[in-house]
Design a protein around this motif. Structure first.
Motif, PDB file in Angstrom:
ATOM      1  N   LEU A  41       0.855  -1.192   0.000  1.00 53.78           N
ATOM      2  CA  LEU A  41       0.000   0.000   0.000  1.00 53.78           C
ATOM      3  C   LEU A  41       0.886   1.236   0.000  1.00 53.78           C
ATOM      4  O   LEU A  41       1.975   1.229   0.578  1.00 53.78           O
ATOM      5  CB  LEU A  41      -0.910   0.017   1.239  1.00 53.78           C
ATOM      6  N   LEU A  42       0.401   2.303  -0.651  1.00 55.44           N
ATOM      7  CA  LEU A  42       1.160   3.552  -0.716  1.00 55.44           C
ATOM      8  C   LEU A  42       0.479   4.622   0.125  1.00 55.44           C
ATOM      9  O   LEU A  42      -0.748   4.732   0.123  1.00 55.44           O
ATOM     10  CB  LEU A  42       1.255   4.045  -2.171  1.00 55.44           C
ATOM     11  N   THR A  43       1.279   5.413   0.825  1.00 53.94           N
ATOM     12  CA  THR A  43       0.713   6.541   1.580  1.00 53.94           C
ATOM     13  C   THR A  43       0.418   7.702   0.638  1.00 53.94           C
ATOM     14  O   THR A  43       1.016   7.829  -0.432  1.00 53.94           O
ATOM     15  CB  THR A  43       1.688   7.037   2.658  1.00 53.94           C
ATOM     16  N   GLU A  44      -0.498   8.586   1.088  1.00 49.40           N
ATOM     17  CA  GLU A  44      -0.862   9.751   0.282  1.00 49.40           C
ATOM     18  C   GLU A  44       0.341  10.701   0.200  1.00 49.40           C
ATOM     19  O   GLU A  44       0.716  11.162  -0.872  1.00 49.40           O
ATOM     20  CB  GLU A  44      -2.056  10.455   0.936  1.00 49.40           C
ATOM     21  N   ASN A  45       0.943  10.966   1.343  1.00 45.17           N
ATOM     22  CA  ASN A  45       2.199  11.716   1.377  1.00 45.17           C
ATOM     23  C   ASN A  45       2.914  11.374   2.675  1.00 45.17           C
ATOM     24  O   ASN A  45       2.474  10.470   3.412  1.00 45.17           O
ATOM     25  CB  ASN A  45       1.965  13.221   1.207  1.00 45.17           C
ATOM     26  N   SER A  46       3.972  12.113   2.982  1.00 44.74           N
ATOM     27  CA  SER A  46       4.779  11.713   4.132  1.00 44.74           C
ATOM     28  C   SER A  46       4.040  11.926   5.460  1.00 44.74           C
ATOM     29  O   SER A  46       4.359  11.292   6.458  1.00 44.74           O
ATOM     30  CB  SER A  46       6.097  12.492   4.135  1.00 44.74           C
ATOM     31  N   GLN A  47       3.047  12.833   5.474  1.00 49.55           N
ATOM     32  CA  GLN A  47       2.355  13.144   6.721  1.00 49.55           C
ATOM     33  C   GLN A  47       1.013  12.433   6.872  1.00 49.55           C
ATOM     34  O   GLN A  47       0.518  12.258   7.982  1.00 49.55           O
ATOM     35  CB  GLN A  47       2.132  14.671   6.809  1.00 49.55           C
ATOM     36  N   HIS A  48       0.417  12.092   5.728  1.00 51.15           N
ATOM     37  CA  HIS A  48      -0.924  11.504   5.777  1.00 51.15           C
ATOM     38  C   HIS A  48      -0.949  10.153   5.067  1.00 51.15           C
ATOM     39  O   HIS A  48      -0.496  10.044   3.925  1.00 51.15           O
ATOM     40  CB  HIS A  48      -1.955  12.447   5.144  1.00 51.15           C
ATOM     41  N   GLY A  50      -3.657   8.689   4.165  1.00 46.59           N
ATOM     42  CA  GLY A  50      -4.683   8.780   3.136  1.00 46.59           C
ATOM     43  C   GLY A  50      -5.864   7.881   3.448  1.00 46.59           C
ATOM     44  O   GLY A  50      -5.694   6.750   3.920  1.00 46.59           O
ATOM     45  N   ALA A  51      -7.073   8.404   3.178  1.00 46.26           N
ATOM     46  CA  ALA A  51      -8.302   7.688   3.551  1.00 46.26           C
ATOM     47  C   ALA A  51      -8.420   6.348   2.821  1.00 46.26           C
ATOM     48  O   ALA A  51      -8.796   5.338   3.403  1.00 46.26           O
ATOM     49  CB  ALA A  51      -9.520   8.559   3.250  1.00 46.26           C
ATOM     50  N   GLU A  52      -8.046   6.374   1.532  1.00 51.81           N
ATOM     51  CA  GLU A  52      -8.193   5.151   0.731  1.00 51.81           C
ATOM     52  C   GLU A  52      -7.266   4.056   1.256  1.00 51.81           C
ATOM     53  O   GLU A  52      -7.653   2.891   1.400  1.00 51.81           O
ATOM     54  CB  GLU A  52      -7.869   5.477  -0.732  1.00 51.81           C
ATOM     55  N   THR A  53      -6.025   4.458   1.545  1.00 55.09           N
ATOM     56  CA  THR A  53      -5.059   3.483   2.053  1.00 55.09           C
ATOM     57  C   THR A  53      -5.469   2.975   3.433  1.00 55.09           C
ATOM     58  O   THR A  53      -5.339   1.791   3.738  1.00 55.09           O
ATOM     59  CB  THR A  53      -3.661   4.120   2.109  1.00 55.09           C
TER      60      THR A  53
END
Lengths: 586, 586
Positions: A41-48, A50-53
């Protein structure tokens, strides 16, 4: 899309940064996810995250679908997956990591420089073959079941061997279908206390043992896979599979080639009926699925050739004089060219071999080397000329052999004295389901019986019926799952010298595997426990319970480490000092 | 590290750009690689594949290790992998693609916008469930073997159904262990012409059939997996597995729950011996490995519960009145609550069920609904009260039933006339290995035999012995793998109306599966061929050979499409017009 690929959840999630700069980490993460049968799974960015993940991660929780304690191969344990974070704080923040931990996930971060991340993941996924000196004290080949004719699989290391080898290492490796080391038996309520342990141990795990060659531990599993592990670290070097059936032997290794065989224990209904109509005289074929002998490159795992058989090929083959010999559930002994797999000859044994791995006896004067094995029905011990394939002798033995009998037990051979030791369940009483276990000594040249000793009566053990003997210093050491005891017998008279009782043997009995003598101590795995026993009087010196249970496993000792596979589909390395702190390894 | 993860090579390589901007494509590529059991490799840049990647790609070639034509499950085909390039020319240049093509690789490019790439890969990996109108003409539940009591699995669609449904669609879906559709049998030289096809078809593929519900094709495979496919496109919606054993039935679907069972055909040696010593009177247990009934969410594939059994659970269960019924190789009929899996009752059948899937007869006046099935030994047909579990009647039939007999054949029931049709191999002659196949008609309330007809003698077919009957318009249609013929019999007299011979039936015989009557045409799959036959006179109207071979499969027809699984582990959708161009679909 993770929930579509893994609708039942998974035990492993690899979390990488979705930042384009992290593509390299993603490739490594993919390898890790593939190795762990997990999802990336990939994160939305370094801080979040992400809802989908986050939703995908939540979907990866394995639901509880059966009563607690019912455990089966291939079925992941209920609960949240373990999360591997690949990359440092700048890629995936500590905040994300903390949040996941607070949500109840077990989180492991793999970080450092790109090179360090690569090294760590390579160490998990595909570490390098051990090189040079580190492996030089290991055996350089392994040509038969349990590594030696007398079933002694102890390999002392030189005084210049590295410290880890002398003092012993400790690791656990989970094979493909491993169940937790603290798991109970499957579904005791429906299967009953005698059948439940059979299910767990006979269709999972390492039926027989492991092979130690050149710093590599080779292990076969009932889960259709062959594994090569780094003996020092337990890291996977390579694995192959699924092959075409269960692997139930010791891998044979020689000349950078690994030989393994595949088979299964089933009979078709037509065999059942034929046997009954013929009054037990029909020749049976054991094994329903595919069965083969495979040759692999020992360094890379690349398959070199394959030979198929009719009937199972459960026994460990034997390698002698550039020929590989394999007896089958179809009732033949096959001799194959060790380089090409080409058929040299095939001899009908007059009965089927179940799990009797062949041994051999090299006559010092004639240089003849009969291949010796047992058949289950007829319950015979048979010797076959290694060169011509002619049957040298057949010994029907005595004592009313029954049930899996001679074909489920492997002969031990004393080369110096020309003695064959073999045991078998005998005098089975169907009414009360009790049986004896008897040990036989035979002349290796003629098959003539030198002596036989009945080890006593008890409940007929389900599956894997027999113990297997070790011959050392004029003493035969053999376990009996009928009485759940270890016996020491005089090799030349059959007299029982002492006995030792296995604790917690369970409803299926314990004492199938064979003992190993090392550093003046007898080591044996039985039921859930590994024992250190005084070989002269049978006194217990120490015990260790590493999790899981043991079947007909033989421990392999190299230097200060015991290597062995268990019935739960794990390979374990255990320092001898953990079993018996008083052991003198020098 | 690809060569460590896949030492035997792989059939699929997914090639993504190593450029950091392509991280999204890499994630999709990982999903694709995971789905295809393949490996993900990254290019050095858009113009150069890179030496390391080229070497890794080369290492992925599957070596030829056995004689050509010996084919087994799980073993990838020898040769170079197929390469999927993810991204357009700017990510991975045409130059790279051309170079790979010149090197002999089959190359497929997945390109377009990020959204388009995602959609294409999702369509391969995890397409959406069909929604709304498209599925409205499909059955909304599937409660028993072959979808109906009379074994008629034809579902006409309304005139407002979409064109694809009316005209028929064409696709092939390869399951986990699929072997090529043009593959030969495994190792004829060692296994012989009767055993080789049994190996291939009995331990691989779809033993029985598929289930069509709400636009989804559900299929069980001997490779331990359950699949849900989009009926229009053949795309995978979800798959679950490995489960704990082979799946050999039709999935049962109702109320958004899928029920499947697992089992195997083996007997232990202790069963063989017990049976012989008791002179064939001992109660046998068929099935060595795990066996269970599983419930899954039909939309997502999430496992809901599992019930374990002793002895195999190969038959398709039957769902009636919120209860799931499953007979086992342990000789019991289990009634389980369809929501929870909780045991309602368990009845000893006096014999073991092998692959006889239960049917039921609802008496229109008493509303009693006996569950009807066969046992292999004793060779009986048994009816059990669906509410109380009491045995209503037992019919031992006549004609010297033998071999897998009544327990390997599923009853068909004519609800309107209260007639049960069942067949069995009979009068087996062990000396020359010939047998007859006989058909029986029974009164569904009493089990009394109305008539029996012997269909003639031939070689005893190995494994999957019986045909299965379809009852339509007062005619019984049944195939015989003993004579490799299809028969039409008068339902009320047993008189043979006509016969039809299957071509290319092979050494194992053909005619195990049952016919389906649709659009005034009889459709049946037998051996390598699907036939369209005139139901009134047995004249051949058309044939189609889609690759692979068929066992006891029943074709399912929805609108203009035939859906069926084969013995090579494929699921196929075939337009009826391809089999019989003259068919009138309106």
């Amino acid at each position: 899309m993770a929930e579509r690929l893994f609708p039942g959840g998974t035990s492993t999630v690899v979390l990488c940064s979705g930042n384009p700069s992290q593509a390299g980490a993603v490739q490594l993460g993919q390898a890790l996810a593939t190795k762990m049968s997990g999802v990336l799974l990939l994160t939305e960015n370094s801080q979040h995250i992400g809802a989908e993940t986050l939703q995908a991660l939540s979907d990866m929780t394995v639901p509880q679908v059966a009563p607690t304690g019912t455990i089966q191969p291939f079925q992941p344990q209920p609960g949240k997956p373990t999360v591997y974070i690949v990359g440092d704080d700048s890629a995936i923040s500590v905040k994300i990591q903390d949040r996941l931990t607070q949500m109840g996930y077990q989180v492991t971060r793999i970080s450092g420089s790109a090179h360090e991340i690569r090294t760590q993941i390579l160490n998990i996924v595909a570490p390098a073959i051990p090189q040079g000196l580190d492996a030089s004290s290991f055996p350089s080949s392994w040509t038969m079941n349990e590594g030696a004719s007398n079933h002694e699989s102890f390999f002392p290391v030189s005084s210049t061997a590295p410290a880890w080898m002398k003092q012993g290492v400790s690791w656990n490796f989970a094979e493909q279908a491993a169940v937790p080391l603290n798991a109970s038996f499957p579904d005791l309520a429906n299967l009953g206390p005698r059948n439940a342990p059979v299910k767990l141990t006979q269709y999972l795990g390492n039926a027989l043992g492991v092979t130690a060659v050149n710093g590599v531990i080779y292990a076969e599993s009932d889960d259709y896979h062959l594994y090569a592990l780094n003996a020092q670290t337990g890291a996977l070097i390579w694995q192959v599979g699924p092959l075409n059936n269960s692997l139930m032997g010791d891998p044979i290794v020689s000349g950078n080639v690994v030989y393994v065989t595949t088979g299964d224990t089933g009979f078709s209904f037509s065999q059942v009926l034929k046997y009954q109509l013929c009054g037990g005289t029909a020749l049976l074929v054991r094994g329903l699925l595919y069965s083969s002998l495979y040759a692999f490159n020992a360094t890379t795992g690349i398959m070199l050739w394959r030979q198929d058989f009719r009937g199972n090929a459960m026994p460990t083959p034997i390698l002698y004089n550039n020929t590989v010999y394999e007896p089958t559930g179809g009732g033949n002994l096959w001799a194959l060219n060790a380089q090409s797999g080409a058929l040299v000859w095939k001899t009908a044994l007059g009965g089927f071999d179940s799990m009797s791995s062949p041994n051999l006896y090299v006559n010092p004067s004639t240089k003849q080397a009969p291949i010796i094995l047992g058949t289950s029905d007829a319950n015979h011990v048979v010797a076959v000329n290694a060169v011509t394939g002619a049957i040298e002798w057949v010994q029907p033995t005595t004592l009313n052999i029954f049930n899996t009998g001679m074909g489920d037990n492997s002969p031990a051979v004393d080369q110096a004295n020309g003695v064959v030791i073999k045991d078998s369940v005998v005098n089975f009483d169907m009414a009360n389901k009790t049986t004896d276990l008897a040990v036989y000594a035979m002349n290796a040249d003629t098959g003539n019986i030198l002596w036989s000793t009945d080890l006593g009566r008890g409940s007929a053990p389900p599956a894997y019926k027999s113990g297997m003997a070790l011959i050392q210093n004029g003493v035969v050491y053999v376990g009996s799952p009928v009485t759940s005891m270890l016996y020491a017998l005089d090799e030349f008279t059959g007299k029982i010298l002492w006995t030792f009782s296995f604790a917690n043997s369970g409803p299926a009995g314990a004492g199938r595997g064979n003992a190993v003598l090392a550093y003046g101590v007898l080591w044996i795995a039985a039921g859930p426990t590994i024992y250190a026993v005084n070989p002269t009087n049978g006194q217990e010196l120490g015990t260790y319970t590493p999790g899981g249970r043991f079947g007909i496993v033989n421990p392999v000792i190299v230097g200060g480490t015991m290597y062995l596979g268990n019935s739960y589909d794990w390979i374990q390395a255990i320092p001898l000092s953990k079993i018996y702190p008083g052991v003198n390894l020098s």
